[in-house]
Design an enzyme around this catalytic site. Sequence first.
Site, PDB file in Angstrom:
ATOM      1  N   ASP A   1      -5.029  -3.770  -9.646  1.00  0.00           N
ATOM      2  CA  ASP A   1      -4.829  -2.929  -8.576  1.00  0.00           C
ATOM      3  C   ASP A   1      -4.018  -1.691  -9.562  1.00  0.00           C
ATOM      4  O   ASP A   1      -4.235  -0.370  -9.203  1.00  0.00           O
ATOM      5  CB  ASP A   1      -3.988  -3.200  -7.582  1.00  0.00           C
ATOM      6  CG  ASP A   1      -4.676  -4.232  -6.527  1.00  0.00           C
ATOM      7  OD1 ASP A   1      -5.836  -3.702  -6.625  1.00  0.00           O
ATOM      8  OD2 ASP A   1      -4.167  -4.935  -5.950  1.00  0.00           O
ATOM      9  N   GLY A   2      -2.958  -1.960 -10.271  1.00  0.00           N
ATOM     10  CA  GLY A   2      -2.263  -1.187 -11.215  1.00  0.00           C
ATOM     11  C   GLY A   2      -3.245  -0.396 -12.287  1.00  0.00           C
ATOM     12  O   GLY A   2      -3.158   0.801 -12.269  1.00  0.00           O
TER      13      GLY A   2
ATOM     14  N   GLU B   1       1.529   5.034  -2.103  1.00  0.00           N
ATOM     15  CA  GLU B   1       2.742   5.296  -1.249  1.00  0.00           C
ATOM     16  C   GLU B   1       3.562   6.192  -2.186  1.00  0.00           C
ATOM     17  O   GLU B   1       3.398   6.258  -3.378  1.00  0.00           O
ATOM     18  CB  GLU B   1       3.622   4.335  -0.767  1.00  0.00           C
ATOM     19  CG  GLU B   1       4.370   3.224  -1.889  1.00  0.00           C
ATOM     20  CD  GLU B   1       3.823   2.524  -2.737  1.00  0.00           C
ATOM     21  OE1 GLU B   1       3.540   3.035  -3.857  1.00  0.00           O
ATOM     22  OE2 GLU B   1       3.178   1.446  -2.266  1.00  0.00           O
TER      23      GLU B   1
ATOM     24  N   ARG C   1      20.536   6.949   6.440  1.00  0.00           N
ATOM     25  CA  ARG C   1      21.482   6.489   5.385  1.00  0.00           C
ATOM     26  C   ARG C   1      20.594   5.086   5.270  1.00  0.00           C
ATOM     27  O   ARG C   1      20.464   4.442   6.121  1.00  0.00           O
ATOM     28  CB  ARG C   1      22.689   6.353   6.059  1.00  0.00           C
ATOM     29  CG  ARG C   1      23.608   7.524   5.959  1.00  0.00           C
ATOM     30  CD  ARG C   1      25.132   7.429   6.667  1.00  0.00           C
ATOM     31  NE  ARG C   1      25.577   8.786   6.797  1.00  0.00           N
ATOM     32  CZ  ARG C   1      26.612   9.042   6.126  1.00  0.00           C
ATOM     33  NH1 ARG C   1      27.216   8.191   5.021  1.00  0.00           N
ATOM     34  NH2 ARG C   1      27.298  10.244   6.119  1.00  0.00           N
TER      35      ARG C   1
ATOM     36  N   ALA D   1       0.603  -2.751   0.366  1.00  0.00           N
ATOM     37  CA  ALA D   1       1.364  -2.728  -0.889  1.00  0.00           C
ATOM     38  C   ALA D   1       2.839  -2.916  -0.649  1.00  0.00           C
ATOM     39  O   ALA D   1       3.333  -3.738   0.227  1.00  0.00           O
ATOM     40  CB  ALA D   1       0.932  -1.732  -1.734  1.00  0.00           C
ATOM     41  N   TYR D   2       3.684  -2.086  -1.104  1.00  0.00           N
ATOM     42  CA  TYR D   2       4.999  -1.933  -0.919  1.00  0.00           C
ATOM     43  C   TYR D   2       5.338  -1.944   0.590  1.00  0.00           C
ATOM     44  O   TYR D   2       6.428  -2.606   1.023  1.00  0.00           O
ATOM     45  CB  TYR D   2       5.633  -0.762  -1.655  1.00  0.00           C
ATOM     46  CG  TYR D   2       7.198  -0.699  -1.679  1.00  0.00           C
ATOM     47  CD1 TYR D   2       7.945  -1.921  -1.807  1.00  0.00           C
ATOM     48  CD2 TYR D   2       7.827   0.411  -1.877  1.00  0.00           C
ATOM     49  CE1 TYR D   2       9.259  -1.883  -1.736  1.00  0.00           C
ATOM     50  CE2 TYR D   2       9.094   0.572  -1.917  1.00  0.00           C
ATOM     51  CZ  TYR D   2      10.096  -0.545  -1.891  1.00  0.00           C
ATOM     52  OH  TYR D   2      11.395  -0.661  -2.181  1.00  0.00           O
TER      53      TYR D   2
ATOM     54  N   LYS E   1       4.119  -3.251   2.927  1.00  0.00           N
ATOM     55  CA  LYS E   1       4.012  -4.563   3.487  1.00  0.00           C
ATOM     56  C   LYS E   1       5.267  -5.331   3.251  1.00  0.00           C
ATOM     57  O   LYS E   1       5.841  -5.888   4.229  1.00  0.00           O
ATOM     58  CB  LYS E   1       2.841  -5.347   3.168  1.00  0.00           C
ATOM     59  CG  LYS E   1       2.386  -6.591   3.808  1.00  0.00           C
ATOM     60  CD  LYS E   1       1.198  -7.229   3.386  1.00  0.00           C
ATOM     61  CE  LYS E   1       0.841  -8.638   4.547  1.00  0.00           C
ATOM     62  NZ  LYS E   1       1.853  -9.661   3.919  1.00  0.00           N
TER      63      LYS E   1
HETATM   64  P1  NAD Z   1       0.988  -3.868 -10.477  1.00  0.00           P
HETATM   65  O1  NAD Z   1      -0.403  -3.368 -10.845  1.00  0.00           O
HETATM   66  O2  NAD Z   1       1.607  -5.197 -10.883  1.00  0.00           O
HETATM   67  O3  NAD Z   1       1.118  -3.902  -8.862  1.00  0.00           O
HETATM   68  C1  NAD Z   1       2.003  -4.740  -8.173  1.00  0.00           C
HETATM   69  C2  NAD Z   1       1.529  -5.751  -7.287  1.00  0.00           C
HETATM   70  O4  NAD Z   1       1.105  -4.726  -6.197  1.00  0.00           O
HETATM   71  C3  NAD Z   1       0.328  -6.372  -7.715  1.00  0.00           C
HETATM   72  O5  NAD Z   1       0.374  -7.638  -7.214  1.00  0.00           O
HETATM   73  C4  NAD Z   1      -0.688  -5.616  -7.182  1.00  0.00           C
HETATM   74  O6  NAD Z   1      -2.073  -6.500  -6.878  1.00  0.00           O
HETATM   75  C5  NAD Z   1      -0.145  -5.254  -5.832  1.00  0.00           C
HETATM   76  N1  NAD Z   1      -0.808  -3.900  -5.218  1.00  0.00           N
HETATM   77  C6  NAD Z   1      -1.073  -2.890  -5.533  1.00  0.00           C
HETATM   78  N2  NAD Z   1      -1.676  -2.188  -4.832  1.00  0.00           N
HETATM   79  C7  NAD Z   1      -1.842  -2.648  -3.736  1.00  0.00           C
HETATM   80  C8  NAD Z   1      -2.454  -2.534  -2.383  1.00  0.00           C
HETATM   81  N3  NAD Z   1      -2.758  -1.207  -2.097  1.00  0.00           N
HETATM   82  N4  NAD Z   1      -2.557  -3.382  -1.258  1.00  0.00           N
HETATM   83  C9  NAD Z   1      -2.073  -4.966  -1.661  1.00  0.00           C
HETATM   84  N5  NAD Z   1      -1.578  -5.161  -3.043  1.00  0.00           N
HETATM   85  C10 NAD Z   1      -1.452  -4.033  -3.829  1.00  0.00           C
HETATM   86  O7  NAD Z   1       2.418  -2.828 -10.780  1.00  0.00           O
HETATM   87  P2  NAD Z   1       1.958  -1.227 -10.731  1.00  0.00           P
HETATM   88  O8  NAD Z   1       1.021  -0.560 -11.184  1.00  0.00           O
HETATM   89  O9  NAD Z   1       3.416  -0.740 -10.918  1.00  0.00           O
HETATM   90  O10 NAD Z   1       1.812  -1.026  -9.199  1.00  0.00           O
HETATM   91  C11 NAD Z   1       2.675  -0.094  -8.316  1.00  0.00           C
HETATM   92  C12 NAD Z   1       2.460  -0.629  -7.172  1.00  0.00           C
HETATM   93  O11 NAD Z   1       3.133  -1.810  -6.892  1.00  0.00           O
HETATM   94  C13 NAD Z   1       2.992   0.348  -6.126  1.00  0.00           C
HETATM   95  O12 NAD Z   1       2.073   1.427  -5.590  1.00  0.00           O
HETATM   96  C14 NAD Z   1       3.655  -0.565  -5.037  1.00  0.00           C
HETATM   97  O13 NAD Z   1       2.921  -0.505  -3.700  1.00  0.00           O
HETATM   98  C15 NAD Z   1       3.706  -1.801  -5.702  1.00  0.00           C
HETATM   99  N6  NAD Z   1       4.982  -2.397  -5.406  1.00  0.00           N
HETATM  100  C16 NAD Z   1       5.274  -3.250  -4.431  1.00  0.00           C
HETATM  101  C17 NAD Z   1       6.633  -3.942  -4.174  1.00  0.00           C
HETATM  102  C18 NAD Z   1       6.813  -4.841  -3.126  1.00  0.00           C
HETATM  103  O14 NAD Z   1       5.912  -5.132  -2.404  1.00  0.00           O
HETATM  104  N7  NAD Z   1       8.227  -5.095  -3.172  1.00  0.00           N
HETATM  105  C19 NAD Z   1       7.717  -3.097  -5.267  1.00  0.00           C
HETATM  106  C20 NAD Z   1       7.447  -2.219  -6.141  1.00  0.00           C
HETATM  107  C21 NAD Z   1       5.898  -1.981  -6.209  1.00  0.00           C
END
Ligand code: NAD
Length: 282
Positions: free
Chosen positions: A64-65, A142, A167, A181-182, A184
């Site tokens: 996905d990244g 996001e 805050r 993604a985040y 969730k």
């Molecule tokens: P990455 O490619 O390793 O992605 C991190 C994880 O997020 C992977 O498992 C990927 O499959 C999953 N992911 C990305 N987009 C998704 C989507 N739309 N639906 C479901 N899963 C998804 O690392 P990166 O390139 O730095 O990805 C950045 C993304 O990582 C950010 O956009 C953010 O959404 C996600 N992220 C998630 C968390 C969390 O869930 N706590 C924390 C930080 C970042």
Amino acid sequence: MNDSSETTVTDGIPAGSLRSFAVETRGDAFSNELKDRIIGELTAKNMVYLDKGRPDLVISVGGDGTLLQAFHKYFYCLGQTAFVGVHTGHLGFYADWTADEVDDLTASVTSKQCNIVAYPLLNVRISYKHQDRVRSYLALNECTIRSGEGLLVADVLIRGEKFESFRGDGLCFSTPTGSTAYNKGLSGAIIHPSLPTVQLTEIASINNRVFRTIGSPLILPRHHHCQVRPVNDDRFNVTVDHLSTLHADVKQMECCVATEKIRFARFRPLPFWRRVRDAFIG
Ligand code: NAD
């Protein structure tokens, strides 16, 4: 339309209409090997390989990244470029073809009619106290806001009217496809991408007898823009998908549904809820 759950299908493209393509990879040896194979197979069928410019199709090979990176690389031609993702690691949300299916994919690109599905994006605009310019970003997943240092203290406004004083660690604005993604992880709702919305979720808000936030995710329609204004520290740490930047002198940050959309090429049905089930339930 061949898939009743993909209500955002905008048009069908006859076989052979995709004439140029680009391939973006995660950069590991296996993904690069697949890239070479894809280029070989598609150029043998008279498609034009473009490393930059305005390709009809961008194939991302990795996870996905990688698709997020490809989106940000080709953000200037979203109206004419469609994306498709191949995953070389675990099942991706955007990268839905497997490495084993690459031959099927290249055959489909040249010989099958494809549908284009268009999904909503997030528009972010940052304005500054002492500078005239406004910086704009498009997010596929996001945008998050944290303070330059320590707690984020900010006023949240909806359509210019104060909603709450926040805050906490930060705020997250997500697109429907980014809702898995985040968002969730922040207990936000999963939103079907046929709904042009922006979801606002809190990152560890402080809630006690003195400070109060709504505490629930908010889902905003297209015409409800949300503004975030710093109260003391005017430095915002902002992430847009995988990219992170520090902004000083911030007056306001505004988030809303973008007018642009991302277009995905579908050579076979891929219902959203099936993708959610396969990614999270198994
Ligand atoms: P990455 O490619 O390793 O992605 C991190 C994880 O997020 C992977 O498992 C990927 O499959 C999953 N992911 C990305 N987009 C998704 C989507 N739309 N639906 C479901 N899963 C998804 O690392 P990166 O390139 O730095 O990805 C950045 C993304 O990582 C950010 O956009 C953010 O959404 C996600 N992220 C998630 C968390 C969390 O869930 N706590 C924390 C930080 C970042």
